[in-house]
Scaffold this active site. Structure first.
Site, mmCIF file in Angstrom:
data_model
loop_
_atom_site.group_PDB
_atom_site.id
_atom_site.type_symbol
_atom_site.label_atom_id
_atom_site.label_comp_id
_atom_site.label_asym_id
_atom_site.label_seq_id
_atom_site.Cartn_x
_atom_site.Cartn_y
_atom_site.Cartn_z
ATOM 1 C CB ILE A 157 -36.372 -6.326 -25.914
ATOM 2 C CG1 ILE A 157 -37.446 -6.769 -24.899
ATOM 3 C CG2 ILE A 157 -35.912 -7.495 -26.788
ATOM 4 C CD1 ILE A 157 -36.965 -7.679 -23.770
ATOM 5 N NE ARG A 243 -27.723 -15.839 -16.146
ATOM 6 C CZ ARG A 243 -28.770 -16.334 -15.482
ATOM 7 N NH1 ARG A 243 -28.659 -17.457 -14.801
ATOM 8 N NH2 ARG A 243 -29.920 -15.705 -15.495
ATOM 9 N N GLY A 339 -7.077 10.517 -14.784
ATOM 10 C CA GLY A 339 -7.453 11.834 -14.272
ATOM 11 C C GLY A 339 -8.608 12.396 -15.090
ATOM 12 C CD GLU A 363 -27.184 -13.572 -21.222
ATOM 13 O OE1 GLU A 363 -26.453 -14.370 -20.610
ATOM 14 O OE2 GLU A 363 -27.264 -13.524 -22.451
ATOM 15 C CD GLU A 367 -28.101 -7.164 -6.583
ATOM 16 O OE1 GLU A 367 -28.400 -7.195 -7.791
ATOM 17 O OE2 GLU A 367 -27.303 -6.332 -6.103
HETATM 18 C C1 LIG Z 1 -28.718 -2.600 -21.132
HETATM 19 C C2 LIG Z 1 -29.733 -3.643 -20.820
HETATM 20 C C3 LIG Z 1 -30.057 -4.593 -21.785
HETATM 21 C C4 LIG Z 1 -31.027 -5.570 -21.520
HETATM 22 N N1 LIG Z 1 -31.365 -6.469 -22.501
HETATM 23 C C5 LIG Z 1 -32.373 -7.358 -22.272
HETATM 24 C C6 LIG Z 1 -32.806 -8.248 -23.314
HETATM 25 O O1 LIG Z 1 -32.283 -8.238 -24.435
HETATM 26 N N2 LIG Z 1 -33.825 -9.110 -23.043
HETATM 27 C C7 LIG Z 1 -34.449 -9.156 -21.828
HETATM 28 O O2 LIG Z 1 -35.359 -9.959 -21.657
HETATM 29 N N3 LIG Z 1 -34.059 -8.309 -20.829
HETATM 30 C C8 LIG Z 1 -33.049 -7.419 -21.021
HETATM 31 N N4 LIG Z 1 -32.650 -6.557 -20.019
HETATM 32 C C9 LIG Z 1 -33.367 -6.576 -18.749
HETATM 33 C C10 LIG Z 1 -32.560 -7.148 -17.599
HETATM 34 O O3 LIG Z 1 -32.431 -8.528 -17.740
HETATM 35 C C11 LIG Z 1 -33.307 -6.708 -16.318
HETATM 36 O O4 LIG Z 1 -33.035 -5.330 -16.150
HETATM 37 C C12 LIG Z 1 -32.895 -7.489 -15.112
HETATM 38 O O5 LIG Z 1 -33.352 -8.808 -15.229
HETATM 39 C C13 LIG Z 1 -33.449 -6.874 -13.820
HETATM 40 O O6 LIG Z 1 -34.808 -6.583 -13.894
HETATM 41 P P1 LIG Z 1 -35.334 -5.122 -13.469
HETATM 42 O O7 LIG Z 1 -34.509 -4.141 -14.177
HETATM 43 O O8 LIG Z 1 -36.798 -5.072 -13.657
HETATM 44 O O9 LIG Z 1 -34.979 -5.005 -11.915
HETATM 45 P P2 LIG Z 1 -35.864 -5.465 -10.661
HETATM 46 O O10 LIG Z 1 -36.310 -6.874 -10.831
HETATM 47 O O11 LIG Z 1 -36.905 -4.445 -10.391
HETATM 48 O O12 LIG Z 1 -34.776 -5.418 -9.500
HETATM 49 C C14 LIG Z 1 -34.311 -4.188 -8.920
HETATM 50 C C15 LIG Z 1 -33.194 -4.489 -7.940
HETATM 51 O O13 LIG Z 1 -33.659 -5.378 -6.918
HETATM 52 C C16 LIG Z 1 -32.853 -6.552 -6.876
HETATM 53 N N5 LIG Z 1 -33.713 -7.701 -6.577
HETATM 54 C C17 LIG Z 1 -34.897 -8.042 -7.149
HETATM 55 N N6 LIG Z 1 -35.387 -9.154 -6.598
HETATM 56 C C18 LIG Z 1 -34.493 -9.550 -5.661
HETATM 57 C C19 LIG Z 1 -34.433 -10.639 -4.745
HETATM 58 N N7 LIG Z 1 -35.388 -11.559 -4.669
HETATM 59 N N8 LIG Z 1 -33.367 -10.719 -3.921
HETATM 60 C C20 LIG Z 1 -32.382 -9.789 -3.965
HETATM 61 N N9 LIG Z 1 -32.388 -8.734 -4.811
HETATM 62 C C21 LIG Z 1 -33.425 -8.620 -5.644
HETATM 63 C C22 LIG Z 1 -32.240 -6.651 -8.273
HETATM 64 O O14 LIG Z 1 -31.058 -7.428 -8.284
HETATM 65 C C23 LIG Z 1 -32.003 -5.193 -8.587
HETATM 66 O O15 LIG Z 1 -30.815 -4.774 -7.975
HETATM 67 C C24 LIG Z 1 -31.668 -5.591 -20.254
HETATM 68 C C25 LIG Z 1 -31.319 -4.644 -19.284
HETATM 69 C C26 LIG Z 1 -30.370 -3.685 -19.553
HETATM 70 C C27 LIG Z 1 -30.038 -2.683 -18.487
#
Ligand SMILES: Cc1cc2nc3c(=O)[nH]c(=O)nc-3n(C[C@H](O)[C@H](O)[C@H](O)COP(=O)(O)OP(=O)(O)OC[C@H]3O[C@@H](n4cnc5c(N)ncnc54)[C@H](O)[C@@H]3O)c2cc1C
Length: 379
Positions: A157, A243, A339, A363, A367
């Site tokens: 978060i 977005r 470079g 956000e 994918e």
């Molecule tokens: C710098 C940063 C700031 C953030 N800030 C916030 C914030 O303020 N508030 C908040 O709530 N969240 C925040 N997030 C969280 C962010 O929204 C999540 O990282 C994101 O939604 C992905 O969830 P995950 O990392 O658990 O990946 P996972 O859900 O574990 O996914 C891993 C990979 O699998 C792919 N994947 C998963 N399911 C599918 C599917 N059904 N089909 C195809 N591909 C799939 C994903 O695209 C990804 O490539 C932040 C993340 C980062 C890195």
């Protein structure tokens, strides 16, 4: 069809550019970057001058403009500095959600002090076991009389370490999936609420990340934003514009990396002539310019459509995916043109690359955006 900005829009763009030129001090920014600190001082000035409130309604202290005007401001900020621009723009969605769906008291209590630069927001959806798959959340809010009792935890978060106002997505009906989620505002001083900084992030360093823990946190029902069990609709309703603003961030980062690479290519000499005289470098610059221009077209179109009552998840996600993937390629090419010098902090481009990288997750991942686009195409 008119592709020109209005005089007012061009003035806003110019004002944002001048603000960034005047206030984004490089030495100070490196300090924020190295300390993973939010640029509070610059933020407060941006609030005073109305940049933060660009698209918030006037009755809560905003400027009352649209997503396009806000996108212009965000683009300019991210063009000048990817880290500051990103840290500023990602403050907005939590406040935007309350401005859209909160009642009058909530807007006055939460959004107005935010726009005055006195208070800060996060937005808390992601959980350790629920990233892309947020169909049923583990953070649960049980209604007890006139209060909610919240238990669970959130991760990644942004601003969680210091945000005063945290709209938290909670499961209020565990059997109803998306249809059983509610947004509840948790203020940072609530007993049972704790946060833990997550250190060592690749980029987006001026936007500190945190885990949030809720242990029997009692929150009065007047802290509920919108209706009970409508939280997911609130999230999607906020994202359709937010977005686009994400797309504007990566557009600005791509433009900023391109500007720097172009200047460098004109001045750096190898083999007795500037890099820009080499066809391979010219082609790189041309390809970067194509990507930036296309990202701008999609971002402005999505913003304009939203402002004209044609907000559309497919178009928004298209702009977000294209602009963020374009920014990855443009920032990568910029580093190559620099470079070895591009690998060091002082030339900015490696930071632009690291910051742009966050946008394939923020956000909703690329994918997830493609799932939204595919659903719309196949509907
Ligand atoms: C710098 C940063 C700031 C953030 N800030 C916030 C914030 O303020 N508030 C908040 O709530 N969240 C925040 N997030 C969280 C962010 O929204 C999540 O990282 C994101 O939604 C992905 O969830 P995950 O990392 O658990 O990946 P996972 O859900 O574990 O996914 C891993 C990979 O699998 C792919 N994947 C998963 N399911 C599918 C599917 N059904 N089909 C195809 N591909 C799939 C994903 O695209 C990804 O490539 C932040 C993340 C980062 C890195």
């Amino acid at each position: 069809m008119n592709f020109q900005l209005t005089k007012e829009q061009a003035d806003i763009q110019k004002a944002a550019r001048e603000f960034a030129e005047g206030e984004f001090d490089k030495e100070q920014i490196y300090k924020y970057e190295q300390e993973s600190a939010f640029p509070f001082e610059i933020w407060k000035k941006a609030c005073e001058l109305g940049f933060v409130g660009t698209r918030f309604p006037e009755e809560v202290g905003g400027q009352g403009y649209g997503v396009l005007e806000n996108a212009l401001v965000i683009e300019e900020f991210c063009r000048k500095d990817s880290g500051v621009g990103l840290a500023f723009s990602c403050q907005l969605p939590g406040a935007e959600l309350v401005a859209l769906y909160g009642n009058r008291e909530q807007k006055e209590k939460y959004v107005a002090p935010f726009l005055r630069g006195e208070k800060y927001f996060s937005i808390a959806l992601t959980e350790p076991d629920h990233g892309c798959d947020v169909r049923t959340l583990s953070t649960v809010a049980l209604k007890k009389g006139t209060e909610y009792l919240i238990n669970g935890n959130k991760t990644f978060i942004s601003y969680g370490t210091f945000a005063d106002f945290n709209p938290v997505f909670c499961q209020t009906d565990p059997k109803a999936g998306f249809g059983g989620q509610t947004v509840i505002m948790v203020e940072k001083d609530r007993p049972g609420y704790e946060t833990l900084h997550i250190p060592d992030k690749m980029g987006a360093r001026m936007m500190p990340s945190a885990q949030l823990f809720f242990r029997d946190v009692k929150v009065p029902e007047e802290n509920r934003i919108g209706e009970e069990n409508k939280g997911f609709q609130l999230f999607m309703g906020t994202m359709v514009a937010s977005r686009v603003e994400m797309a504007a961030q990566t557009l600005g980062m791509a433009q900023g990396a391109f500007d720097r690479a172009l200047d460098y290519a004109k001045t750096r000499e190898q083999f007795g002539k500037p890099l820009s005289s080499l066809e391979v470098i010219q082609f790189k610059l041309a390809e970067m310019a194509i990507l930036v221009e296309a990202a701008r077209g999609l971002t402005y179109k999505a913003a304009w459509c939203f402002d004209h009552g044609m907000g559309d998840h497919k178009l928004t996600s298209t702009a977000k995916v294209f602009a963020s993937e374009a920014a990855l390629r443009v920032t990568d090419e910029a580093m190559r043109i620099f470079g070895g010098y591009g690998y060091f902090l002082e030339n900015d481009v490696e930071r632009f690359y690291r910051d742009a990288r966050a946008h394939v997750f923020l956000e909703g991942t690329t994918e997830v955006q493609k799932m939204i686009i595919a659903n719309a195409i196949l509907r």
